[in-house]
Write an enzyme that holds these catalytic residues in place. Structure first.
Site, PDB file in Angstrom:
ATOM      1  N   MET A 175       0.852  -1.192   0.000  1.00  0.00           N
ATOM      2  CA  MET A 175       0.000   0.000   0.000  1.00  0.00           C
ATOM      3  C   MET A 175       0.887   1.241   0.000  1.00  0.00           C
ATOM      4  O   MET A 175       1.708   1.412   0.910  1.00  0.00           O
ATOM      5  CB  MET A 175      -0.926   0.005   1.221  1.00  0.00           C
ATOM      6  CG  MET A 175      -1.903  -1.153   1.253  1.00  0.00           C
ATOM      7  SD  MET A 175      -2.885  -1.242   2.775  1.00  0.00           S
ATOM      8  CE  MET A 175      -1.690  -1.945   3.933  1.00  0.00           C
ATOM      9  N   VAL A 176       0.745   2.072  -1.006  1.00  0.00           N
ATOM     10  CA  VAL A 176       1.587   3.257  -1.144  1.00  0.00           C
ATOM     11  C   VAL A 176       1.449   4.149   0.091  1.00  0.00           C
ATOM     12  O   VAL A 176       0.335   4.513   0.486  1.00  0.00           O
ATOM     13  CB  VAL A 176       1.218   4.051  -2.419  1.00  0.00           C
ATOM     14  CG1 VAL A 176       2.006   5.351  -2.499  1.00  0.00           C
ATOM     15  CG2 VAL A 176       1.483   3.196  -3.649  1.00  0.00           C
ATOM     16  N   GLN A 182       7.864  -4.794  -3.636  1.00  0.00           N
ATOM     17  CA  GLN A 182       7.111  -4.623  -4.883  1.00  0.00           C
ATOM     18  C   GLN A 182       7.613  -3.420  -5.670  1.00  0.00           C
ATOM     19  O   GLN A 182       7.840  -2.347  -5.107  1.00  0.00           O
ATOM     20  CB  GLN A 182       5.613  -4.442  -4.614  1.00  0.00           C
ATOM     21  CG  GLN A 182       4.795  -4.441  -5.900  1.00  0.00           C
ATOM     22  CD  GLN A 182       3.348  -4.082  -5.710  1.00  0.00           C
ATOM     23  OE1 GLN A 182       3.014  -2.949  -5.399  1.00  0.00           O
ATOM     24  NE2 GLN A 182       2.464  -5.063  -5.896  1.00  0.00           N
ATOM     25  N   CYS A 236      -2.079  -1.860 -10.174  1.00  0.00           N
ATOM     26  CA  CYS A 236      -2.450  -0.490  -9.810  1.00  0.00           C
ATOM     27  C   CYS A 236      -3.336   0.117 -10.891  1.00  0.00           C
ATOM     28  O   CYS A 236      -2.933   0.212 -12.055  1.00  0.00           O
ATOM     29  CB  CYS A 236      -1.217   0.375  -9.614  1.00  0.00           C
ATOM     30  SG  CYS A 236      -1.619   2.074  -9.125  1.00  0.00           S
ATOM     31  N   ASN A 270      -7.210 -11.494  -3.349  1.00  0.00           N
ATOM     32  CA  ASN A 270      -7.323 -10.136  -2.829  1.00  0.00           C
ATOM     33  C   ASN A 270      -8.676  -9.572  -3.233  1.00  0.00           C
ATOM     34  O   ASN A 270      -9.068  -9.658  -4.397  1.00  0.00           O
ATOM     35  CB  ASN A 270      -6.182  -9.286  -3.399  1.00  0.00           C
ATOM     36  CG  ASN A 270      -6.152  -7.868  -2.859  1.00  0.00           C
ATOM     37  OD1 ASN A 270      -5.697  -6.957  -3.524  1.00  0.00           O
ATOM     38  ND2 ASN A 270      -6.628  -7.657  -1.651  1.00  0.00           N
ATOM     39  N   GLY A 271      -9.402  -9.018  -2.251  1.00  0.00           N
ATOM     40  CA  GLY A 271     -10.708  -8.418  -2.538  1.00  0.00           C
ATOM     41  C   GLY A 271     -11.812  -8.988  -1.675  1.00  0.00           C
ATOM     42  O   GLY A 271     -11.894 -10.193  -1.478  1.00  0.00           O
ATOM     43  N   ALA A 327      -5.999  -5.263   2.237  1.00  0.00           N
ATOM     44  CA  ALA A 327      -5.482  -3.898   2.185  1.00  0.00           C
ATOM     45  C   ALA A 327      -6.351  -2.997   3.059  1.00  0.00           C
ATOM     46  O   ALA A 327      -6.005  -2.689   4.193  1.00  0.00           O
ATOM     47  CB  ALA A 327      -5.445  -3.389   0.747  1.00  0.00           C
ATOM     48  N   GLU A 328      -7.511  -2.597   2.553  1.00  0.00           N
ATOM     49  CA  GLU A 328      -8.360  -1.659   3.288  1.00  0.00           C
ATOM     50  C   GLU A 328      -8.875  -2.253   4.597  1.00  0.00           C
ATOM     51  O   GLU A 328      -8.972  -1.561   5.612  1.00  0.00           O
ATOM     52  CB  GLU A 328      -9.530  -1.209   2.409  1.00  0.00           C
ATOM     53  CG  GLU A 328     -10.177   0.058   2.913  1.00  0.00           C
ATOM     54  CD  GLU A 328     -10.713   0.934   1.791  1.00  0.00           C
ATOM     55  OE1 GLU A 328     -11.858   1.380   1.926  1.00  0.00           O
ATOM     56  OE2 GLU A 328      -9.997   1.160   0.813  1.00  0.00           O
TER      57      GLU A 328
END
Length: 475
Positions: A24-25, A79, A108, A208-209, A232-233
């Site tokens: 995650m950026v 990454q 992305c 993922n998701g 992620a979130e």
């Protein structure tokens, strides 16, 4: 030691990791990774790094990887985003001694990735991706992995995954959304696509998701057959997700701030994490949102977090028996819990709810209908307008797509113009670049300088020569 591949790499090097924190950026920095590992994460990724910048900028390497070396932070996958095989491999070679694998970002979907031509915007360029993965597989001492998004068609997604596997990818993370599914249009990730990929390849697959709690993790593994699940979130709103716990927000906020004191990171990262953790509470105590946005020090952020804790404890003391959470939340606002992003139709006038922010901003009228951020800009510049039709249209650089200089002789942006002018020894008055003029002046100056006469060897007896006595004595 020979490089491990596929399932052997997943089971031995990665320890059979099933609970994975996504790249995650500006958000999966060392401090956050350590917090997540303490609460059930078994594998973490670094934030996405730009391969080209990683090669040329020693400070970028130091700040994003070399200074973050920590024995507790393994296994770790670094990454990169890249669109050139040589650049990707050069960056990976500089990073391979600090991690367990190198991941190529092919997922992305953001506009910056489109402009830079990387991430999910490479998914149609199969020949290029084959060359990138193949070269990395041959040159690196650690395995190469990929994180992808799906195509709308399951069949094409499967062929895409098989192509990457054949090129040398040793582990594949599949985000079950297309590159168009982002922001308000995110929608639901397709586990059917992920399941089809898992059945079609002979390497480990991470899903993922749609991961918001531990039950989702277990259900995803059961439904798709994947080896692990990436969050992620969900992880950002509840770092204890993989433990199956939903603790009080302040518990994790205080623990994270303690880790940041030991492993410092930019204040913007810390602020962003606190906004995520306290998201639901900040909807209730909105005045503290401004405070959190304004503070300039780590201790200032910690003080706002402490004040939020006190407000929550006051809310708990006033809580009535049998009272249920408001706003449709599964838990009270002071408990770590998922955030469900509203869809594009949520909050529209047709549905009878409040209008969405974008819909409000598109209407004409008073500044009350503008977002807070735009209201602040309006205060700083009363003449500023947000009407899209009045926005200036910028001509694009012929090479990179950035706005070009209006008077550039090459029709390029400053960066591209400087490279070309230097290469061709040319001038560009529009950008104030005078390579040709300076060269001509330099040559003219050198031509105007008097030549230094070579000293002639004097004969004995002449000025500058040996005295005759000395000469006869030597003879």
């Amino acid at each position: 030691m020979p490089k491990l591949q596929g399932f052997e790499f997943w089971s031995c090097t990665l320890g059979g990791a099933r609970h994975v924190v996504a790249p995650m950026v500006d958000q999966s920095e060392l401090a956050w990774r350590l917090l997540s590992r303490r609460h059930g994460a078994q594998l973490c990724y670094t934030p996405m790094l730009h391969a080209q910048v990683f090669i040329r900028d020693a400070n970028y390497r130091k700040e994003n990887l070399y200074c973050d070396v920590c024995p507790e932070d393994r296994p770790l996958i670094v990454q990169f985003c890249a669109n050139d095989p040589e650049v990707f491999v050069q960056a990976a070679l500089l990073a391979q001694d600090y991690c367990d694998a190198i991941d190529l970002n092919l997922g992305c979907p953001q506009m910056i990735a489109k402009r830079g031509h990387y991430g999910a915007f490479l998914q149609e360029e199969w020949d290029l991706l084959q060359r990138m993965i193949l070269l990395a597989h041959e040159k690196l001492s650690v395995p190469v992995t990929c994180k992808i998004r799906v195509f709308p068609e399951i069949d094409k997604t499967v062929r895409y995954a098989q192509m990457l596997e054949k090129a040398g990818c040793q582990l594949l993370t599949v985000h079950g959304r297309t590159k168009e599914q982002k922001g308000p249009l995110s929608g639901t990730a397709s586990w059917e696509h992920i399941k089809a990929v898992r059945k079609a390849v002979a390497i480990p697959v991470f899903a993922n998701g749609n991961i918001q709690c531990l039950r989702d993790v277990e259900r995803c593994i059961q439904d798709t057959g994947v080896q692990g699940v990436m969050s992620a979130e969900g992880n950002l709103h509840n770092p204890a997700l993989f433990e199956g716990r939903s603790p009080a927000v302040w518990e994790l906020a205080e623990e994270y701030l303690d880790i940041v004191r030991q492993h410092p990171c930019p204040l913007s990262y810390v602020r962003a994490h606190l906004f995520k953790l306290w998201h639901h509470t900040l909807q209730v105590h909105q005045q503290l949102r401004e405070e959190l946005a304004k503070v300039k020090t780590l201790e200032g952020i910690a003080a706002v977090s402490q004040e939020l804790k006190l407000r929550c404890q006051e809310d708990i003391s006033r809580q009535k028996e049998g009272e249920k959470p408001s706003g449709g939340l599964p838990f009270f606002h002071w408990i770590c819990q998922p955030y469900f992003r509203p869809g594009p139709r949520d909050g529209s006038r047709e549905s009878g709810g409040a209008p969405s922010k974008r819909a409000l901003e598109e209407e004409e009228g008073s500044t009350d209908i503008l977002s807070k951020n735009k209201q602040k800009k309006k205060l700083r510049n009363p003449h500023k307008t947000f009407d899209p039709s009045l926005k200036p249209k910028y001509a694009k650089c012929d090479q990179c797509g950035n706005p070009k200089g209006n008077r550039c002789v090459f029709n390029l942006c400053r960066g591209c113009c400087k490279k070309r002018a230097f290469k061709e020894t040319a001038d560009c008055a529009g950008h104030g670049l005078l390579f040709k003029t300076k060269l001509e002046k330099s040559l003219a100056w050198k031509g105007a300088q008097p030549r230094l006469q070579e000293p002639q060897q004097a004969r004995p007896g002449e000025p500058g020569g040996f005295p005759e006595v000395m000469g006869s004595a030597l003879a």
